[in-house]
Motif scaffolding. Structure first.
Motif, PDB file in Angstrom:
ATOM      1  N   ILE A  39      10.493  19.705 -51.384  1.00 51.40           N
ATOM      2  CA  ILE A  39       9.495  20.407 -50.579  1.00 51.40           C
ATOM      3  C   ILE A  39       8.635  21.295 -51.470  1.00 51.40           C
ATOM      4  N   ASP A  40       7.350  21.313 -51.207  1.00 53.05           N
ATOM      5  CA  ASP A  40       6.417  22.181 -51.929  1.00 53.05           C
ATOM      6  C   ASP A  40       6.349  23.517 -51.187  1.00 53.05           C
ATOM      7  N   PHE A  41       6.816  24.582 -51.814  1.00 49.76           N
ATOM      8  CA  PHE A  41       6.897  25.890 -51.176  1.00 49.76           C
ATOM      9  C   PHE A  41       5.724  26.788 -51.549  1.00 49.76           C
ATOM     10  N   LEU A  42       4.521  26.304 -51.420  1.00 50.70           N
ATOM     11  CA  LEU A  42       3.362  27.134 -51.724  1.00 50.70           C
ATOM     12  C   LEU A  42       3.194  28.210 -50.659  1.00 50.70           C
ATOM     13  N   VAL A  43       2.946  29.407 -51.100  1.00 54.55           N
ATOM     14  CA  VAL A  43       2.724  30.530 -50.192  1.00 54.55           C
ATOM     15  C   VAL A  43       1.224  30.690 -50.013  1.00 54.55           C
ATOM     16  N   PRO A  44       0.746  30.752 -48.763  1.00 57.29           N
ATOM     17  CA  PRO A  44      -0.685  30.946 -48.539  1.00 57.29           C
ATOM     18  C   PRO A  44      -1.167  32.265 -49.151  1.00 57.29           C
ATOM     19  N   ASP A  45      -2.419  32.289 -49.587  1.00 60.02           N
ATOM     20  CA  ASP A  45      -2.990  33.488 -50.212  1.00 60.02           C
ATOM     21  C   ASP A  45      -2.846  34.726 -49.338  1.00 60.02           C
ATOM     22  N   TRP A  46      -3.098  34.587 -48.030  1.00 62.07           N
ATOM     23  CA  TRP A  46      -3.024  35.745 -47.137  1.00 62.07           C
ATOM     24  C   TRP A  46      -1.617  36.322 -47.109  1.00 62.07           C
ATOM     25  N   GLN A  47      -0.612  35.434 -47.164  1.00 60.70           N
ATOM     26  CA  GLN A  47       0.769  35.892 -47.116  1.00 60.70           C
ATOM     27  C   GLN A  47       1.161  36.566 -48.437  1.00 60.70           C
ATOM     28  N   GLU A  48       0.673  36.034 -49.539  1.00 62.59           N
ATOM     29  CA  GLU A  48       0.931  36.640 -50.839  1.00 62.59           C
ATOM     30  C   GLU A  48       0.312  38.038 -50.915  1.00 62.59           C
ATOM     31  N   GLU A  49      -0.925  38.179 -50.426  1.00 64.45           N
ATOM     32  CA  GLU A  49      -1.597  39.480 -50.436  1.00 64.45           C
ATOM     33  C   GLU A  49      -0.860  40.489 -49.556  1.00 64.45           C
ATOM     34  N   LEU A  50      -0.386  40.028 -48.398  1.00 63.02           N
ATOM     35  CA  LEU A  50       0.375  40.902 -47.507  1.00 63.02           C
ATOM     36  C   LEU A  50       1.656  41.375 -48.193  1.00 63.02           C
ATOM     37  N   GLY A  51       2.329  40.470 -48.886  1.00 64.40           N
ATOM     38  CA  GLY A  51       3.540  40.828 -49.614  1.00 64.40           C
ATOM     39  C   GLY A  51       3.264  41.844 -50.708  1.00 64.40           C
ATOM     40  N   LYS A  52       2.182  41.648 -51.454  1.00 66.50           N
ATOM     41  CA  LYS A  52       1.818  42.588 -52.517  1.00 66.50           C
ATOM     42  C   LYS A  52       1.524  43.968 -51.936  1.00 66.50           C
ATOM     43  N   LYS A  53       0.845  43.997 -50.790  1.00 66.26           N
ATOM     44  CA  LYS A  53       0.519  45.264 -50.137  1.00 66.26           C
ATOM     45  C   LYS A  53       1.805  45.980 -49.721  1.00 66.26           C
ATOM     46  N   GLU A  54       2.757  45.238 -49.164  1.00 68.92           N
ATOM     47  CA  GLU A  54       4.004  45.852 -48.729  1.00 68.92           C
ATOM     48  C   GLU A  54       4.826  46.343 -49.916  1.00 68.92           C
ATOM     49  N   LEU A  55       4.855  45.587 -51.010  1.00 70.76           N
ATOM     50  CA  LEU A  55       5.568  46.037 -52.203  1.00 70.76           C
ATOM     51  C   LEU A  55       4.958  47.320 -52.750  1.00 70.76           C
ATOM     52  N   LYS A  56       3.627  47.423 -52.695  1.00 76.00           N
ATOM     53  CA  LYS A  56       2.955  48.641 -53.136  1.00 76.00           C
ATOM     54  C   LYS A  56       3.341  49.812 -52.242  1.00 76.00           C
ATOM     55  N   ASN A  57       3.354  49.570 -50.924  1.00 74.91           N
ATOM     56  CA  ASN A  57       3.759  50.621 -49.987  1.00 74.91           C
ATOM     57  C   ASN A  57       5.185  51.086 -50.257  1.00 74.91           C
ATOM     58  N   ILE A  58       6.072  50.156 -50.555  1.00 73.28           N
ATOM     59  CA  ILE A  58       7.463  50.513 -50.862  1.00 73.28           C
ATOM     60  C   ILE A  58       7.509  51.365 -52.128  1.00 73.28           C
ATOM     61  N   ALA A  59       6.806  50.917 -53.167  1.00 71.62           N
ATOM     62  CA  ALA A  59       6.801  51.636 -54.449  1.00 71.62           C
ATOM     63  C   ALA A  59       6.254  53.050 -54.297  1.00 71.62           C
ATOM     64  N   GLU A  60       5.290  53.235 -53.394  1.00 72.50           N
ATOM     65  CA  GLU A  60       4.681  54.546 -53.177  1.00 72.50           C
ATOM     66  C   GLU A  60       5.435  55.381 -52.146  1.00 72.50           C
ATOM     67  N   GLY A  61       6.512  54.837 -51.605  1.00 72.49           N
ATOM     68  CA  GLY A  61       7.315  55.577 -50.623  1.00 72.49           C
ATOM     69  C   GLY A  61       6.708  55.636 -49.243  1.00 72.49           C
ATOM     70  N   ASN A  62       5.805  54.707 -48.925  1.00 72.62           N
ATOM     71  CA  ASN A  62       5.129  54.706 -47.627  1.00 72.62           C
ATOM     72  C   ASN A  62       5.757  53.756 -46.615  1.00 72.62           C
ATOM     73  N   THR A  63       6.909  53.201 -46.943  1.00 72.15           N
ATOM     74  CA  THR A  63       7.580  52.266 -46.050  1.00 72.15           C
ATOM     75  C   THR A  63       9.022  52.699 -45.865  1.00 72.15           C
ATOM     76  N   GLU A  64       9.460  52.694 -44.625  1.00 72.94           N
ATOM     77  CA  GLU A  64      10.855  53.041 -44.349  1.00 72.94           C
ATOM     78  C   GLU A  64      11.720  51.808 -44.546  1.00 72.94           C
ATOM     79  N   LEU A  65      12.723  51.910 -45.395  1.00 71.35           N
ATOM     80  CA  LEU A  65      13.643  50.811 -45.645  1.00 71.35           C
ATOM     81  C   LEU A  65      14.954  51.088 -44.933  1.00 71.35           C
ATOM     82  N   VAL A  66      15.598  50.031 -44.442  1.00 70.77           N
ATOM     83  CA  VAL A  66      16.901  50.173 -43.797  1.00 70.77           C
ATOM     84  C   VAL A  66      17.871  49.184 -44.430  1.00 70.77           C
TER      85      VAL A  66
END
Length: 77
Positions: A39-66
């Motif tokens: 299977i080809d597991f290509l991630v759509p650009d929009w999903q990759e950008e969303l992931g990068k945004k969330e990782l940035k939020n986590i790194a900056e302490g703007n996301t609550e983790l459980v």
């Protein structure tokens, strides 16, 4: 126990994984694993950008983790 070996790019990002043949043979005994390797597991650009945004939020302490155990109960997984 599976013993993967990783390869990294110049920035230290994981870019590949190698498995010993014995480990691969163990994995291929699991129904459906060989089909997954085709299977080809290509991630759509929009999903990759969303992931990068969330990782940035986590790194900056703007996301609550459980804890995973808490999330599983919360979402009834």
């Amino acid at each position: 126990m599976i013993t993967p070996q990783f390869t990294y790019d110049k920035s230290g990002n994981k870019v590949g994984v190698f498995l010993p043949i014995d480990d691969w043979d163990q994995l291929t005994k699991i129904p459906g694993v060989e089909e997954l390797s085709q299977i080809d597991f290509l991630v759509p650009d929009w999903q990759e950008e969303l992931g990068k945004k969330e990782l940035k939020n986590i790194a900056e302490g703007n996301t609550e983790l459980v804890e995973w155990s808490v999330a599983k109960k919360q979402f009834k997984l």
